[in-house]
Write an enzyme that holds these catalytic residues in place. Structure first.
Site, mmCIF file in Angstrom:
data_model
loop_
_atom_site.group_PDB
_atom_site.id
_atom_site.type_symbol
_atom_site.label_atom_id
_atom_site.label_comp_id
_atom_site.label_asym_id
_atom_site.label_seq_id
_atom_site.Cartn_x
_atom_site.Cartn_y
_atom_site.Cartn_z
ATOM 1 N N CYS A 121 4.188 45.576 -22.104
ATOM 2 C CA CYS A 121 5.118 44.657 -21.447
ATOM 3 C C CYS A 121 5.224 43.325 -22.208
ATOM 4 O O CYS A 121 4.239 42.625 -22.367
ATOM 5 C CB CYS A 121 4.647 44.392 -20.022
ATOM 6 S SG CYS A 121 5.731 43.286 -19.111
ATOM 7 N N LYS A 155 10.944 3.673 2.185
ATOM 8 C CA LYS A 155 10.892 5.139 2.165
ATOM 9 C C LYS A 155 11.330 5.697 0.814
ATOM 10 O O LYS A 155 12.383 5.323 0.304
ATOM 11 C CB LYS A 155 11.811 5.700 3.259
ATOM 12 C CG LYS A 155 11.250 5.520 4.654
ATOM 13 C CD LYS A 155 10.161 6.542 4.925
ATOM 14 C CE LYS A 155 9.782 6.550 6.390
ATOM 15 N NZ LYS A 155 9.829 7.842 7.006
ATOM 16 N N LYS A 159 2.343 4.521 1.571
ATOM 17 C CA LYS A 159 2.465 5.023 2.935
ATOM 18 C C LYS A 159 2.001 6.472 2.927
ATOM 19 O O LYS A 159 2.712 7.370 2.499
ATOM 20 C CB LYS A 159 3.909 4.923 3.406
ATOM 21 C CG LYS A 159 4.080 5.318 4.857
ATOM 22 C CD LYS A 159 5.475 4.960 5.342
ATOM 23 C CE LYS A 159 5.635 5.266 6.811
ATOM 24 N NZ LYS A 159 5.527 6.704 7.124
ATOM 25 N N GLU A 163 0.848 -1.192 0.000
ATOM 26 C CA GLU A 163 0.000 0.000 0.000
ATOM 27 C C GLU A 163 0.881 1.238 0.000
ATOM 28 O O GLU A 163 2.017 1.178 0.438
ATOM 29 C CB GLU A 163 -0.855 0.049 1.289
ATOM 30 C CG GLU A 163 -1.657 -1.178 1.548
ATOM 31 C CD GLU A 163 -1.952 -1.365 3.027
ATOM 32 O OE1 GLU A 163 -2.043 -0.365 3.763
ATOM 33 O OE2 GLU A 163 -2.063 -2.527 3.444
ATOM 34 N N TYR A 190 -6.214 1.700 6.929
ATOM 35 C CA TYR A 190 -5.177 0.772 6.481
ATOM 36 C C TYR A 190 -4.972 -0.425 7.402
ATOM 37 O O TYR A 190 -4.118 -1.257 7.151
ATOM 38 C CB TYR A 190 -3.849 1.485 6.227
ATOM 39 C CG TYR A 190 -3.277 2.250 7.406
ATOM 40 C CD1 TYR A 190 -2.895 1.610 8.574
ATOM 41 C CD2 TYR A 190 -3.108 3.632 7.318
ATOM 42 C CE1 TYR A 190 -2.374 2.306 9.633
ATOM 43 C CE2 TYR A 190 -2.572 4.342 8.383
ATOM 44 C CZ TYR A 190 -2.203 3.663 9.538
ATOM 45 O OH TYR A 190 -1.689 4.363 10.585
ATOM 46 N N ASP A 206 1.195 10.074 3.936
ATOM 47 C CA ASP A 206 1.925 10.961 4.836
ATOM 48 C C ASP A 206 0.953 11.927 5.500
ATOM 49 O O ASP A 206 0.704 13.025 5.009
ATOM 50 C CB ASP A 206 2.991 11.723 4.046
ATOM 51 C CG ASP A 206 4.052 12.293 4.967
ATOM 52 O OD1 ASP A 206 4.005 12.003 6.178
ATOM 53 O OD2 ASP A 206 4.923 13.029 4.485
ATOM 54 N N CYS A 240 9.079 47.132 -13.366
ATOM 55 C CA CYS A 240 8.997 45.802 -13.963
ATOM 56 C C CYS A 240 10.352 45.399 -14.532
ATOM 57 O O CYS A 240 10.935 46.136 -15.325
ATOM 58 C CB CYS A 240 7.949 45.790 -15.070
ATOM 59 S SG CYS A 240 7.943 44.264 -16.027
ATOM 60 N N CYS A 273 2.967 44.509 -12.774
ATOM 61 C CA CYS A 273 3.521 45.441 -13.739
ATOM 62 C C CYS A 273 2.364 46.214 -14.364
ATOM 63 O O CYS A 273 1.347 45.636 -14.737
ATOM 64 C CB CYS A 273 4.272 44.667 -14.810
ATOM 65 S SG CYS A 273 4.566 45.649 -16.280
ATOM 66 N N CYS A 300 9.854 45.255 -18.575
ATOM 67 C CA CYS A 300 9.575 46.412 -19.435
ATOM 68 C C CYS A 300 9.881 47.749 -18.766
ATOM 69 O O CYS A 300 9.837 48.788 -19.420
ATOM 70 C CB CYS A 300 8.124 46.387 -19.904
ATOM 71 S SG CYS A 300 6.952 46.841 -18.618
HETATM 72 N N1 LIG Z 1 10.839 16.695 10.713
HETATM 73 C C1 LIG Z 1 10.820 16.359 11.969
HETATM 74 O O1 LIG Z 1 11.255 17.109 12.825
HETATM 75 C C2 LIG Z 1 10.272 15.018 12.359
HETATM 76 C C3 LIG Z 1 10.096 14.699 13.700
HETATM 77 C C4 LIG Z 1 9.560 13.468 14.006
HETATM 78 C C5 LIG Z 1 9.205 12.564 12.994
HETATM 79 N N2 LIG Z 1 9.406 12.914 11.699
HETATM 80 C C6 LIG Z 1 9.081 12.003 10.600
HETATM 81 O O2 LIG Z 1 8.087 11.089 10.939
HETATM 82 C C7 LIG Z 1 8.427 9.804 10.501
HETATM 83 C C8 LIG Z 1 8.494 8.826 11.636
HETATM 84 O O3 LIG Z 1 7.268 8.802 12.130
HETATM 85 P P1 LIG Z 1 6.346 7.621 12.514
HETATM 86 O O4 LIG Z 1 6.921 6.819 13.582
HETATM 87 O O5 LIG Z 1 5.094 8.340 12.730
HETATM 88 O O6 LIG Z 1 6.034 6.791 11.302
HETATM 89 P P2 LIG Z 1 6.751 5.872 10.338
HETATM 90 O O7 LIG Z 1 7.144 6.705 9.193
HETATM 91 O O8 LIG Z 1 7.797 5.080 11.002
HETATM 92 O O9 LIG Z 1 5.530 4.928 9.880
HETATM 93 C C9 LIG Z 1 4.445 4.487 10.691
HETATM 94 C C10 LIG Z 1 3.248 5.218 10.327
HETATM 95 O O10 LIG Z 1 2.966 5.065 8.964
HETATM 96 C C11 LIG Z 1 1.650 5.458 8.734
HETATM 97 N N3 LIG Z 1 1.053 4.723 7.614
HETATM 98 C C12 LIG Z 1 0.741 5.307 6.437
HETATM 99 N N4 LIG Z 1 0.217 4.450 5.586
HETATM 100 C C13 LIG Z 1 0.182 3.263 6.221
HETATM 101 C C14 LIG Z 1 -0.259 1.974 5.834
HETATM 102 N N5 LIG Z 1 -0.741 1.739 4.620
HETATM 103 N N6 LIG Z 1 -0.153 0.969 6.727
HETATM 104 C C15 LIG Z 1 0.360 1.204 7.941
HETATM 105 N N7 LIG Z 1 0.808 2.396 8.363
HETATM 106 C C16 LIG Z 1 0.718 3.418 7.506
HETATM 107 C C17 LIG Z 1 0.962 5.293 10.036
HETATM 108 O O11 LIG Z 1 0.590 6.575 10.474
HETATM 109 C C18 LIG Z 1 1.985 4.760 10.965
HETATM 110 O O12 LIG Z 1 1.852 5.267 12.248
HETATM 111 C C19 LIG Z 1 9.745 9.879 9.851
HETATM 112 O O13 LIG Z 1 9.579 9.812 8.453
HETATM 113 C C20 LIG Z 1 10.284 11.216 10.247
HETATM 114 O O14 LIG Z 1 10.954 11.799 9.170
HETATM 115 C C21 LIG Z 1 9.911 14.107 11.378
HETATM 116 ZN ZN LIG Z 2 6.322 44.816 -17.490
#
Ligand SMILES: NC(=O)c1ccc[n+]([C@@H]2O[C@H](COP(=O)([O-])OP(=O)(O)OC[C@H]3O[C@@H](n4cnc5c(N)ncnc54)[C@H](O)[C@@H]3O)[C@@H](O)[C@H]2O)c1
Ligand SMILES: [Zn+2]
Length: 715
Positions: free
Chosen positions: A437, A319, A120, A118, A230, A122, A413, A431, A416
């Site tokens: 122009c 990922k 993932k 599936e 999911y 976000d 601009c 502009c 022109c």
């Molecule tokens: N930028 C930041 O400061 C920061 C801080 C913390 C976490 N993060 C990000 O968060 C992620 C880690 O977080 P995590 O532990 O929540 O998740 P993860 O990326 O390890 O994955 C688990 C999550 O995937 C999701 N998911 C989506 N589709 C799914 C599917 N089909 N089946 C099962 N699960 C599915 C669910 O929400 C599940 O909790 C990392 O990618 C990290 O980069 C970023």
């Molecule tokens: Zn212009």
């Protein structure tokens, strides 16, 4: 531990502190300071060190935990089955290693094992509990054991069934899934937020999580959130499904949205192939995914494999390259769009974002620059998702170099040299070069030739493009210098069509002042405003020399439109183009207004349905010539509705409101009466406002007798 480990220990402590802070900002504040790629890198590094030095692992290390504890403000919800994270695979090798691991544990051939794959999604993970088919509770993941009770917020999502479909719902069902926002809705939501000077979200994930954790469900209800299921965490009594994919199909029957991209494949080859294909589709999906989730499809095998501390052994997240990366902003350039909008564009140190090298990103407008607080030389986070133009989402202020420069918006601009106009209540700077122009040339010419402007038959978009390409036309005046012989050289332009075009151009020269003003393409001067300006000033010269206050005195012209008109005519290039057009022979009759009685001044009419004897535009023009305003919708204030054949909702509304309705025959009769000046209605109101405005040439109430001074003066 030896002394040599001290630097390593320091690194571990630093990484933990950074990751803890990042988690808090990401999961609790929905306002991340690191990009996911930077976060993942730190987490990986910490995992590496901890794997090599197990003695350094502590139970509170970010590698041992999921998410963040629930925030105060929401009731705590204990998850009956923990909401875990997923192990990650960052390469196809790691994916293959996962399949091998699973196969070894199960003591079967890897190629025999079926996996359900599936996207993932976000977004933000939530869990929904149904008892006898009714939604009773919904919660965030929190730290995996305890989440935040956000039932009222989740109830506002249309894709969350409040009651399961079907005759015999299970006694208990706990469903997990992701709450997301698609790209189009996210852009629209941020656009509105920018207009309202509200919080702008860095990405759809933060927007989804932030929207779910609103204390007021009415706010959540306004956010474009959608839930996709999911996973089934609990179901009683069990449905007897043997596989995850069968359970997903059942969730569909219960009324849940599940992924359209779900597929069952076999072995490493199948899994790798699925991930490649999904990766290729990623940019076109219209929503954010950060990878693929690969799950052992057989539920019995899933149970056999079980869990480790923070993730199941039977699943892995493959990922994709991150959609946000950091890079340096080297410079800012200003681009002029086809309608004159000036957009600041960030020139970046090239960086690969989700598989594509990005060296430019949009900064939208001056407000956005201020909001971001960005300077030239800054390290910035760039986001590229799907087809959306890459943009700067965040500034790493702590990394700002001492020689960082302020971004200065130009006053003229860059293409022109015309003045850039920025009105107080408008975010966009433009502009004012309009006709002149080069950046706006194509749009300006299209508009100029369009049916309601000069109505040049046969001058379509393709032809305009060809003319510009050959450099035969830079201003509209050049159109009138085109020769048939030369035109015939263009592809698909035979002798006949070239001659026709030249004839059409020649015919278009005899126009009306209103059409001419409209054709100039002054911002926000539509057909109706152009007609008002024409009848108010009578001559082009009077209009061109009008001051702001005089412009504002015109019916339906407010300060904004007045400013646009004023600025337009102050640009020397625009004046030159107008002079040229007149030199080419463009001319118009005296204003029709003065020849005709205007019994309908102050009235608003609406036309609907199909008229037999004339087009709706012609009907509209005749009403306007009688002084009426013609509107698109019926209200209490509508003076009358002209209803042709197949009139629909407008007719109904007029009848409801008691607005007089004329059918076509009655309309024609009435027009004839009005146009003959036989009306008994307010003829004395004629041109009252025009008289006051006066150029010192005409007396009050007297029909004006304006000569075509502009046209004659110039030839
Ligand atoms: N930028 C930041 O400061 C920061 C801080 C913390 C976490 N993060 C990000 O968060 C992620 C880690 O977080 P995590 O532990 O929540 O998740 P993860 O990326 O390890 O994955 C688990 C999550 O995937 C999701 N998911 C989506 N589709 C799914 C599917 N089909 N089946 C099962 N699960 C599915 C669910 O929400 C599940 O909790 C990392 O990618 C990290 O980069 C970023
Ligand atoms: Zn212009």
């Amino acid at each position: 531990m030896t002394n040599a480990d001290q630097p390593l220990l320091d690194e571990v402590m630093r990484l933990r502190a950074e990751l803890d802070d990042a988690n808090h900002r990401y999961y609790v504040l929905d306002d991340p300071s690191l990009t996911d790629a930077d976060y993942d890198r730190r987490l990986r590094r910490l995992q590496e060190i901890e794997t090599a030095h197990p003695e350094l692992v502590t139970p509170d290390s970010p590698t041992q935990r999921v998410g963040a504890p629930p925030d105060a403000g929401f009731p705590e919800v204990e998850h009956a089955v923990p909401m875990l994270s997923l192990d990650n695979a960052f390469s196809e090798d790691e994916l293959a290693a996962f399949v091998t691991r699973v196969a070894e544990r199960l003591e079967v051939e890897g190629e025999e094992i079926a996996f359900c794959c599936e996207p993932k999604l976000d977004g933000a993970a939530v869990s929904l509990v149904y008892e006898t088919g009714v939604l009773i509770s919904g919660a965030t993941r929190g730290d995996g054991r305890t989440g935040e009770g956000i039932t009222s917020n989740l109830r506002t999502l249309r894709s969350v069934p409040l009651r399961l479909r079907g005759e015999a719902p299970p006694a208990l069902l706990e469903v997990r899934g992701e709450v997301t926002i698609d790209h189009a809705s996210f852009e629209a939501m941020n656009e509105r937020a920018r207009d309202d000077e509200a919080k702008v979200f860095a990405n759809p994930r933060n927007a989804a999580a932030g929207s779910l954790r609103q204390l007021d469900p009415r706010v959540t209800a306004t956010r474009p959130l959608s839930f996709s299921a999911y996973q089934v965490a609990r179901i009683e009594p069990p449905l007897g499904d043997a596989t995850h994919s069968a359970l997903m199909a059942h969730l569909g029957d219960f009324g849940f949205r599940t992924s359209k991209e779900l597929a069952v494949v076999k072995g490493t080859a199948g899994v790798v192939d699925y991930c490649r294909r999904l990766g290729e589709k990623r940019d076109g999906l219209g929503y954010d995914i950060d990878g693929a989730v690969i799950k052992v499809n057989n539920l019995r095998l899933q149970r056999e494999l079980g869990f480790v501390a923070r993730a199941p052994r039977w699943a892995i997240a493959f990922k994709f390259p991150a959609q946000e990366q950091t890079t340096r902003l080297n410079d800012v350039e200003f681009q002029v769009g086809r309608t004159g909008a000036i957009t600041p564009v960030a020139r970046l140190e090239p960086v690969s974002v989700a598989g594509v090298t990005v060296s430019n990103a949009t900064l939208h407008n001056a407000d956005e620059i201020r909001r971001l607080g960005v300077m030239i030389g800054d390290t910035v986070a760039i986001r590229r998702a799907g087809d959306v133009i890459p943009k700067v989402v965040r500034v790493m202020e702590e990394l700002r170099p001492s020689d960082a420069r302020k971004i200065v918006f130009p006053e003229r601009c860059p293409v022109c040299g015309a003045e850039i106009e920025r009105l107080e209540d408008e975010v966009v700077a433009r502009c004012s070069g309009g006709l002149y122009c080069p950046a706006q040339r194509k749009e300006a010419l299209k508009h100029f030739a369009s049916r309601r402007a000069l109505d040049i038959d046969g001058l379509g978009e393709k032809l305009i493009e060809a003319l510009i390409e050959h450099d035969w036309v830079t201003t509209p005046a050049d159109l009138f210098r085109l020769e048939a012989e030369r035109l015939a050289e263009l592809p698909r332009m035979g002798k006949k069509s070239s001659e026709n075009l030249v004839a059409a151009l020649s015919k278009a020269k005899a126009t009306t002042l209103a059409r001419f003003i409209y054709a100039l393409g002054i911002r926000e001067v539509g057909e109706a405003t152009a007609a008002n300006l024409a009848s108010h000033f009578g001559t082009l010269e009077a209009l061109m020399s009008a001051e702001l206050t005089a412009l504002e005195a015109v019916e339906e012209v407010g300060p904004v439109v007045a400013a646009h008109v004023h600025t337009f005519f102050r640009q020397p290039h625009n004046r030159e183009t107008i002079d040229e057009l007149i030199a080419c022979g463009l001319s118009w009759e005296e204003e029709a207004v003065v020849e005709q009685p205007q019994p309908l001044v102050g009235q608003t009419w609406v036309l609907t349905g199909t008229l037999e004897g004339m087009t709706r535009d012609q009907g509209k023009a005749r009403l306007q010539a009688l002084g009426a305003k013609v509107a698109g919708s019926v209200s209490k204030k509508t003076a009358g509705l002209v209803a042709g054949e197949a009139a629909g909702s407008k007719l109904e509304k007029a009848m409801q409101l008691g607005v007089p309705v004329l059918d076509e025959a009655a309309f024609l009769d009435q027009l004839a009466t009005w146009e003959a000046g036989e009306s008994d209605v307010k003829e004395d109101g004629l041109n009252a406002s025009d008289g006051e405005q006066g150029n010192g040439e005409q007396g009050n109430g007297e029909p004006r007798d304006m000569k075509r001074d502009d046209a004659e003066g110039a030839t």
